[in-house]
Design a protein around this motif. Sequence first.
Motif, short mmCIF file in Angstrom:
data_model
loop_
_atom_site.label_atom_id
_atom_site.label_comp_id
_atom_site.label_asym_id
_atom_site.label_seq_id
_atom_site.Cartn_x
_atom_site.Cartn_y
_atom_site.Cartn_z
N LEU A 62 0.86 -1.19 0.00
CA LEU A 62 0.00 0.00 0.00
C LEU A 62 0.90 1.24 0.00
CD1 LEU A 62 -2.86 1.18 0.19
CD2 LEU A 62 -2.64 1.12 2.67
N ARG A 63 0.88 1.95 -1.13
CA ARG A 63 1.70 3.15 -1.25
C ARG A 63 0.82 4.30 -1.75
NH1 ARG A 63 6.55 3.50 -5.61
NH2 ARG A 63 4.72 3.32 -6.97
N ARG A 64 0.82 5.36 -0.97
CA ARG A 64 0.03 6.54 -1.31
C ARG A 64 -1.41 6.16 -1.67
NH1 ARG A 64 5.05 7.52 -3.57
NH2 ARG A 64 4.41 6.91 -5.67
N ALA A 65 -1.99 5.28 -0.80
CA ALA A 65 -3.38 4.83 -0.94
C ALA A 65 -3.62 4.01 -2.19
CB ALA A 65 -4.35 6.01 -0.91
N VAL B 293 9.05 -5.53 -2.77
CA VAL B 293 8.64 -5.58 -1.37
C VAL B 293 8.31 -4.18 -0.88
CG1 VAL B 293 9.95 -7.66 -0.84
CG2 VAL B 293 11.04 -5.43 -0.57
N GLY B 294 7.48 -4.12 0.14
CA GLY B 294 7.16 -2.86 0.76
C GLY B 294 8.01 -2.63 1.99
N VAL B 295 8.51 -1.39 2.13
CA VAL B 295 9.34 -1.01 3.27
C VAL B 295 8.64 0.13 3.98
CG1 VAL B 295 11.54 -0.03 3.98
CG2 VAL B 295 11.47 -1.74 2.16
N PRO B 296 8.41 0.02 5.29
CA PRO B 296 7.72 1.10 6.01
C PRO B 296 8.41 2.44 5.78
CG PRO B 296 7.95 -0.83 7.42
CD PRO B 296 8.76 -1.10 6.18
N ASP C 223 2.73 4.83 5.57
CA ASP C 223 2.79 4.49 4.16
C ASP C 223 3.94 3.50 3.95
OD1 ASP C 223 2.15 4.50 1.53
OD2 ASP C 223 2.57 6.61 1.16
N GLU C 224 4.08 3.02 2.72
CA GLU C 224 5.17 2.13 2.38
C GLU C 224 5.91 2.64 1.15
OE1 GLU C 224 4.42 -2.41 3.32
OE2 GLU C 224 2.67 -1.62 2.28
#
Length: 499
Positions: free
Chosen positions: A389-392, A415-418, A423-424
């Motif tokens: 989930l990045r910028r909604a 991958v997503g990184v906090p 946000d990620e």
Amino acid sequence: MLDALAHTLRSHPDRPAVLGTTRTGAVRTKATCGELADLADRYAAALHARGVPRGGTVGVAVRPGPRALAVMLAVHRLGLRAAVLDPAAGPDVLRARLALARPDVVLADATAQAVAGWARPLARRARLALPDLAELGPVATVGRRLPGCAPALDTGVGTAVLPRPVDEDGDAVIVFTSGTTSRPRAVVHTRSSLAAGMATVTGLVRPEPGRPVLGGTFFVLVPSLASGAPVALPARSPRVLARQLRRLAPQATYLTPPQLRAALAEEARFTGRVWTGSAPASADLLTRVKAAGADEAWGVYALTELFPAAAVEQADKAAFGGEGDLVGAPLPGVEAKTDATGELVLSGPAARDRYLGEDPAPWVGTGDRARFDADGRIVLEGRCKDMVLRRAENIYPGLYEPALHVPGVELAVLVGVPAGDGDERLVAVVQPRREADHGRVRAALAAPLERMGAARPDALLLADIPLSGRSSKPDRAATARLAAARTRDAARRTRGTVR
């Protein structure tokens, strides 16, 4: 299928069944068909003499090979079910799994048991660990017994006391999958679902009598042996595996993607048809396998709950130009659809009956998001739980990861990184092949990264991707931690490429 295997073994007792390969690549017979059949009868007689009731559970912690095959044949003959125990899971996980399965007896070889005396160093070297024997309940050693092992399974009781083989449906095997130590989860296959899965493999691979098949999974070994083809277990060493492939010249080979990559790094040559599964297989990997001599290179989409579900050959996968990962059309008997959330769900004769301790359910949730193309083929769009989930905006890595497998790339994950504000940040972690020039890899990635549009990563990291599990799949959680550590400082300076 197991009944057919038992008949084939008895019909051709002198035919090689299981082949071994020395470190130099020399081929030897580890067990003939007759020896394997005799061993299965001795194990069946011993389990019957121990009073294991029909429908009872036998824990199996035996390394792949003739003994493991013989144990499974014995369990099948008596109408028992086998709970497959992974010694590498560790004591806590095994305690929880044993508490759920409640085996009447555990059959284990010496390496899996290695819990006492001088055997402890052996266990550490093999990365194996079992709880204390007293916690396991009744344990019997199959094969050579070493100091500290449980008493040997008494195979001297004679086969004259063997009852007639069970010829009706029922639970066949328990395979542990996900879950935790507090709530383990296990897949239960019946005799009929197991037979249906192996029949599908037979129709897919079409093994010919007399020509060797290289593979290490039960679903590969049994159909091959039942068709009259000798089987060989893949060598652990990539260098020895390359020699093994050269000496055996197998008609069919089943290796996981990590095994294929390691063999290719040793300049292995392939023959016949090559199959790979248990982890994502890119079009580039399949193309390299065909370039190394394979007549065909297939990616198999399968789950513990339903093996196999779909398959795609290299030519079709390489020609696919859409987004996502093409895994092929559902195989005969497999029903596939997506639910309201977009998750792919499967059903069919080869589907598991239930999860242990739960009610039967006809549909298997795969955990994969998917769609169907115009030809009805399955196209994966990422794991349901891998969403970033990045910028909604919901970003599904599986939609874009296949495009990152440009020449010179071994593995690639998103991958997503906090980002520190809920946000990620999206990071592309790319593992170049050993001989690849990193500058050229970055240049080749420029175009596919640009085509990702709004899903373009915030950072590109060239690094070795952590693997996990028996199938050596990319460990996304560990990769995300690696990406976070490597990009933390750079993120404050730039949103571009990270070295």
